[in-house]
Write an enzyme that holds these catalytic residues in place. Structure first.
Site, PDB file in Angstrom:
ATOM      1  N   TYR A   1       0.776  -1.236   0.000  1.00  0.00           N
ATOM      2  CA  TYR A   1       0.000   0.000   0.000  1.00  0.00           C
ATOM      3  C   TYR A   1       0.812   1.293   0.000  1.00  0.00           C
ATOM      4  O   TYR A   1       0.256   2.353  -0.288  1.00  0.00           O
ATOM      5  CB  TYR A   1      -0.977  -0.012   1.186  1.00  0.00           C
TER       6      TYR A   1
ATOM      7  N   PHE B   1     -10.625  -4.100  10.843  1.00  0.00           N
ATOM      8  CA  PHE B   1     -11.749  -4.120   9.912  1.00  0.00           C
ATOM      9  C   PHE B   1     -11.272  -4.567   8.534  1.00  0.00           C
ATOM     10  O   PHE B   1     -10.081  -4.651   8.281  1.00  0.00           O
ATOM     11  CB  PHE B   1     -12.426  -2.751   9.813  1.00  0.00           C
TER      12      PHE B   1
END
Length: 401
Positions: free
Chosen positions: A121, A401
């Site tokens: 990322y 999450f």
């Protein structure tokens, strides 16, 4: 790239994309979960090879607490995955870039995610903004110091069979004021409830109240209950721990440490500066694991994000930010204790948007980033001033999450 990317439409497409996510992650188990019940309409992007979904990227609408206590509009990115048959075709790049522009259109200032792999990322502008570590406590040896606040276990009640999402959500909403905490979206809470309901072992929940107001809770579960009474290391895992202040925190610690038939208490993720290791009389009763990345942060609107947080007292710094994906973020910003302004002219230092993200919440020092060449310094005192300005308090850890 030969695939088309668009928002998913309807439960059938959402569930098909979620199955792609599970297949790409290999090790996840969600049973017969209906993904449409835990996602937000219009936010889940799918990559289509003809009519077949081969990849996806999802997000939740949320808010992020930044230094100074402000909450900024925030996208919690999740469910990113591509089928192994379609890797290395630029599909993830297409999904992430499209997602960033969709997030910008929604007026959200930053995005964060929890990364399954640490090398993906940063090339999309994400930086590690906070880290956490696992902790194991030997309950047979751990005793709280006399100096620890007088959190009374009499103020703790058990709600194992009466726990509701609304109860825990209400406590978390009031307590989640730590830097780096996010507003947990409705889909997150539904997923936790589904996991508890489907788990093969009982989850136990204890709630602390002060003056009639619930201000903390802990969720925990036993490990290997089939061999519980024959084990010499009976272990519980803390699934979620939330406390709005030192009194609630101490009372919940005492609840866990005084449980009968418990030898070890495992916390999968606590903040690096969590005070628990300092609270016990025997520091060797607390075994701390290695630090690992938790919050990966990406600026969608650098100017709004810099203006939202507060800064410590120091001389202003002119910082140039470089962002290859979002052009409006490419600018020089004067950052000081009175705020942030977009300016023109020469900068004191230059950095890329991922490096700025690493320092934004105070989780990484500018001095450390400069030492490895991630900051180009043109004014001698710029790094010291940046460290002085960006210093922040304790960071939150523990929301996955």
């Amino acid at each position: 790239m030969s695939v088309a990317i668009r928002p998913l439409s309807g439960p059938a497409e959402v569930n098909a994309a979620f199955r792609v996510f599970l297949r790409s992650m290999v090790g996840l188990r969600f049973g017969q979960l209906d993904a449409a019940t835990i996602t937000e309409e219009g936010r889940y992007l799918g990559a289509f090879d003809c009519e077949v979904i081969v990849g996806g990227a999802d997000s939740y609408s949320s808010q992020l607490v930044v230094p100074g206590g402000a909450r900024v509009p925030h996208a919690a990115v999740t469910h990113v995955g591509v089928l192994p048959t379609h890797r290395r075709r630029g599909i993830v790049t297409g999904l992430i870039e499209r997602q960033l522009h969709d997030i910008a259109d929604r007026g959200e200032v930053v995005a964060t995610l929890r990364a399954s792999e640490a090398v993906i990322y940063e090339r999309f502008g994400y930086g590690i903004a906070s880290s956490s570590r696992a902790v194991t406590i030997d309950a047979r040896r751990a005793r709280l110091r006399d100096t620890v606040p007088d959190g009374d276990t009499n103020d703790v009640r058990l709600v194992d069979d009466a726990v509701t999402t609304e109860l825990l959500e209400d406590i978390y909403r009031r307590a989640a004021t730590w830097v780096g905490a996010i507003d947990r979206p409705a889909g997150w809470w539904r997923l936790q409830q589904l996991r508890r309901d489907a788990a093969p072992v009982q989850h136990y929940v204890a709630v602390h109240s002060s003056d009639g107001v619930d201000d903390g809770y802990v969720v925990y579960k036993p490990e290997d209950p089939d061999h519980w009474f024959s084990s010499d290391a009976k272990t519980i895992t803390v699934v979620d721990f939330v406390a709005s202040g030192p009194t609630a925190r101490a009372a919940l610690w005492r609840h866990l440490l005084t449980l009968d038939l418990v030898d070890l208490i495992e916390w999968p993720a606590v903040a690096l500066d969590d005070s628990l290791p300092l609270a016990v009389t025997d520091p060797r009763a607390v075994r701390q694991g290695a630090a690992h990345d938790e919050t990966w942060l990406r600026f969608v609107d650098v100017e709004s994000a810099l203006r939202a947080r507060t800064y410590r007292i120091d001389d202003p710094v002119r910082l140039e930010v470089v962002d290859p994906l979002i052009d409006r973020n490419n600018a020089v910003f004067e950052i000081g204790p009175k705020g942030t302004e977009r300016v023109t002219g020469k900068s004191d230092a230059t950095t890329d948007v991922a490096t700025l993200a690493a320092a934004y919440l105070g989780g990484t020092r500018w001095r450390s980033l400069a030492e490895v060449g991630r900051v180009d310094v043109s004014a001698a005192s710029a790094v010291d001033r940046l460290d002085g300005l960006f210093a922040a308090g304790a960071l939150f850890a523990g929301t996955v999450f």
